[in-house]
Scaffold this active site. Structure first.
Site, PDB file in Angstrom:
ATOM      1  CG  LEU A 342      -1.851  -1.205   1.347  1.00 12.00           C
ATOM      2  CD1 LEU A 342      -2.434  -1.302   2.746  1.00 12.00           C
ATOM      3  CD2 LEU A 342      -2.958  -1.113   0.311  1.00 12.00           C
ATOM      4  CB  CYS A 426       1.269   1.107 -10.670  1.00  8.95           C
ATOM      5  SG  CYS A 426       1.250   2.780  -9.990  1.00  8.95           S
ATOM      6  CG  HIS A 495      -7.026  -4.438  -8.286  1.00  3.62           C
ATOM      7  ND1 HIS A 495      -6.544  -3.168  -8.040  1.00  3.62           N
ATOM      8  CD2 HIS A 495      -8.297  -4.435  -7.833  1.00  3.62           C
ATOM      9  CE1 HIS A 495      -7.493  -2.440  -7.473  1.00  3.62           C
ATOM     10  NE2 HIS A 495      -8.569  -3.195  -7.342  1.00  3.62           N
ATOM     11  N   GLY A 529      -9.507  -7.073  -4.342  1.00  2.00           N
ATOM     12  CA  GLY A 529     -10.541  -6.089  -4.623  1.00  2.00           C
ATOM     13  C   GLY A 529     -11.746  -6.202  -3.711  1.00  2.00           C
ATOM     14  CB  ALA A 553      -5.779  -3.445  -0.960  1.00  2.00           C
TER      15      ALA A 553
END
Length: 688
Positions: A342, A426, A495, A529, A553
């Site tokens: 994170l 990213c 993700h 997610g 996350a």
């Protein structure tokens, strides 16, 4: 604490409301619509948290006309907002500040003797002990955080904000952080600075894969603009550095960019050196987004090279090089609780908190390969590991096989890690525009080269993290999932959102299941997610038994005790006092990591405030008509069951500052805070 909480969005001073005191300069977003007339089911359908009616705040009364006092108040508030300073001005102010009496030489602070500094008059810090003692802020309440480690030796001596608790008149010998590893060796850092570091394994692997060679000129797809790079014009390469949005279609792996012809092997025995790059990050505190200004380009792999090229080959230049995936150490993610890497908030103290609360696997913040290869201390700090992190990995981000392979070789040589994760998802513009992160999703051949080069260079397991695709509605990971394991990756985390989607809408777990079913048995697939309760975890595992684990996350940012809930299979109606104890642990861990002097205290405060910008979104279980809370629910304005819980529910930065003052003392005069991520935005995806 008087128990009263400021109304959301108010610009207030947490103490005296004087102009020279602390003030929050970021107004909170507008609250969700009043849910009084809607049923709990209707509220959930509208993504509004169904808080019990007895805890709801009445809607604020707004005057129809603007009063003169409002204009005065607004003018006063605007006068408190500081002007933005240039990087040069900030650097000048830092240098001047270092010469002040408050910045005592560390060696003098440790020993209490002026003559202990080897630099003498040339030292850039102050040696005036008496002036330092006269201006030093009062000690904070509590004990020195280093008393419980290193036999009670504090490495900050007189500069410690808890010096009064030291055993020998506030002055002790220098201690060290024995429980943290992965510090960059100074000799290695100097070699990186001078661009003299050797990477024999990476160079041998790149040569084996046909990826070594001279640089080429990159041609823009749209306007044929020639990029100013070194080397002759060779081949007909498409633009690897152009704007990603100009790619016409990235939905099918068959529509790949045309690959260049292989370079003459005799023309290039050495890979070009990594160029010095300027970091975009000017503030060392916010080192989570340290980016490069200019990345290196690289020759492309020969099409004739098979995906299965990583056979059991011993390279003459390095007899220890092993490139076969079967020879790597294995790491099992199955059924483990994985705390995602994170940015900004996922620092070492936060990971320690999550370990205490039940996390099994931790991973450091994303670090840029180019910055690591330059020896930037702020970037290497992201690789630090605490002794409590028994299963720990680091995440790196790079655009080209040579930079990634050199980085993983350097990490394996200098650090103690259990796995290395390559970020290929990213969504940040500054990363994508350099060809890294989600940009790799548009270039599967480059993805293959990066994974092959990294896995062929080191024995440490290589994992990758991806999104479903680059554009919304054009998922593509299912087309390469069967090959990822053959490239050399041990595991892949998907993700369930595209790069274009960012964090808007819910994650597509159906697509994650689809990819998991297509993956070979040798490749572990993890989903990521919107995991926000043990029911979410159970559902994903039951719907797709082949799924190895779920990565947590944002759920961990909002409520880090989610790991306890999953392990104990319950909804924890945690009290405000228990939540405050978690913050106390974080502060203690932060002071041990960043330091117990004034600078360390304020650094700890800064990251605590960043974290509080997420935790305010948690709604206690006992206040909800429907449980568990959904991660996309917008909380209405409500009262807690006590004053502290009400304060923790506030989305006003001024109230976050008040919480920090309960743990770290009064903020300095003129203190301001603006959260780095707009974590309060529910409808727009602002968080990178």
């Amino acid at each position: 604490m008087d128990g009263s909480a400021a109304e959301p969005g108010m610009l207030v001073d947490p103490q005296t409301s004087k102009p020279d005191e602390a003030v929050a300069v970021v107004p909170a977003p507008a609250p969700a619509p009043a849910p009084a007339q809607l049923s709990p089911e209707e509220l959930v359908a509208k993504a509004i948290a169904p808080v019990k009616k007895e805890f709801l705040r009445p809607p604020p009364i707004r005057p129809s006309t603007t009063q003169p006092d409002d204009d005065v108040s607004e003018a006063k508030s605007s006068s408190l907002i500081k002007e933005k300073k240039s990087k040069r001005q900030l650097k000048r102010e830092r240098r001047q500040e270092m010469k002040s009496a408050l910045h005592l030489c560390p060696e003098v602070a440790k020993s209490g003797e002026v003559g202990s500094c080897c630099y003498g008059e040339k030292c850039r810090f102050s040696h005036d002990l008496e002036a330092f003692k006269a201006q030093k802020p009062a000690d904070l309440e509590g004990n020195c955080p280093f008393l419980e480690i290193d036999e009670g030796l504090c490495p900050y001596g007189l500069a410690c904000r808890f010096a009064g608790t030291h055993k020998v008149n506030g002055v002790v010998a220098a201690g060290s952080l024995r429980n943290e590893v992965n510090s960059l060796n100074k000799d290695v850092q100097k070699l990186l600075w001078k661009n003299k570091m050797k990477f024999p394994k990476a160079d041998a692997t790149l040569k084996l894969l046909g990826l070594s060679g001279k640089m080429k000129i990159l041609v823009d797809n749209e306007d044929n603009h020639v990029a100013p790079v070194n080397g002759p014009v060779e081949g007909n390469g498409k633009d690897e550095a152009a704007e990603i949005g100009s790619v016409n279609d990235v939905n099918c792996c068959s529509e790949l960019l045309e690959e260049d012809k292989p370079e003459d092997a005799d023309a290039a025995e050495e890979i070009r050196p990594v160029k010095k790059a300027k970091s975009y990050c000017s503030d060392e505190i916010n080192n989570g987004y340290a980016m490069h200004e200019k990345e290196d380009s690289n020759s492309k792999p020969d099409k004739s090279i098979s995906i299965a090229i990583a056979d059991n080959v011993t390279v003459e230049t390095d007899k220890s090089l092993k490139v076969h995936p079967c020879e790597k150490k294995l790491i099992d993610f199955r059924e483990k609780l994985y705390l995602a890497p994170l940015t900004t908030v996922g620092n070492l103290p936060f990971r320690r908190v999550c370990k205490v609360l039940g996390a099994d696997v931790t991973c450091g913040e994303m670090a840029m390969c180019t910055n690591l290869l330059q020896g930037q201390a702020s970037e290497w700090a992201l690789l630090r590991r605490h002794s409590s992190e028994d299963l720990f990995g680091v995440q790196i981000c790079g655009a080209y096989p040579d930079t990634v392979s050199r980085t993983v070789e350097l990490i394996e040589q200098e650090c103690s890690v259990d796995f290395i994760d390559i970020n290929m998802g990213c969504p940040i513009d500054i990363v994508v525009n350099k060809g890294a992160g989600s940009a790799l999703l548009t270039k599967p051949m480059r993805m293959r080269s990066v994974v092959q080069a990294a896995s062929g260079t080191v024995d440490t397991p290589i994992t990758i993290k991806v999104r479903t695709g680059y554009f919304e509605g054009r998922n593509r990971i299912d087309t390469v999932i069967e090959d990822i394991g053959n490239w050399g990756a041990t595991a892949v985390t998907i993700h369930g959102r595209s790069r274009q989607q960012r964090y808007s809408k819910l994650a597509d777990w159906g697509y994650i299941y689809q990819c998991t079913q297509k993956a070979p048995d040798s490749l572990q697939v993890l989903g990521n997610g919107d995991v926000f309760s043990y029911l979410d975890w159970n559902k994903h595992k039951s719907d797709c038994p082949k799924l190895s684990a779920c990565m947590v996350a944002r759920g961990a940012l909002i409520k880090p005790w989610i790991f306890t809930e999953i392990k104990e299979q319950r909804h924890w109606d945690i009290s405000s006092a228990e939540r405050l104890d978690i913050f106390k642990d974080y502060v203690r861990f932060g002071l041990q990591h960043w330091g117990s002097d004034s600078k360390g205290v304020e650094t700890t405060r800064h990251f605590l405030l960043e974290w509080l910008s997420y935790t305010c979104r948690y709604i206690p279980v006992g206040l909800l008509d429907v449980i568990p809370q959904g991660i996309n629910w917008r909380p209405p304005s409500y009262y807690g069951r006590d004053d502290l819980e009400t304060l923790m529910a506030s989305d006003s930065a001024a109230d976050w500052i008040r919480i920090s003052e309960m743990l770290l003392g009064k903020v300095p005069a003129g203190f301001t805070f603006s959260p780095k991520h707009k974590s309060n935005a529910y409808d727009r995806a602002e968080n990178g």
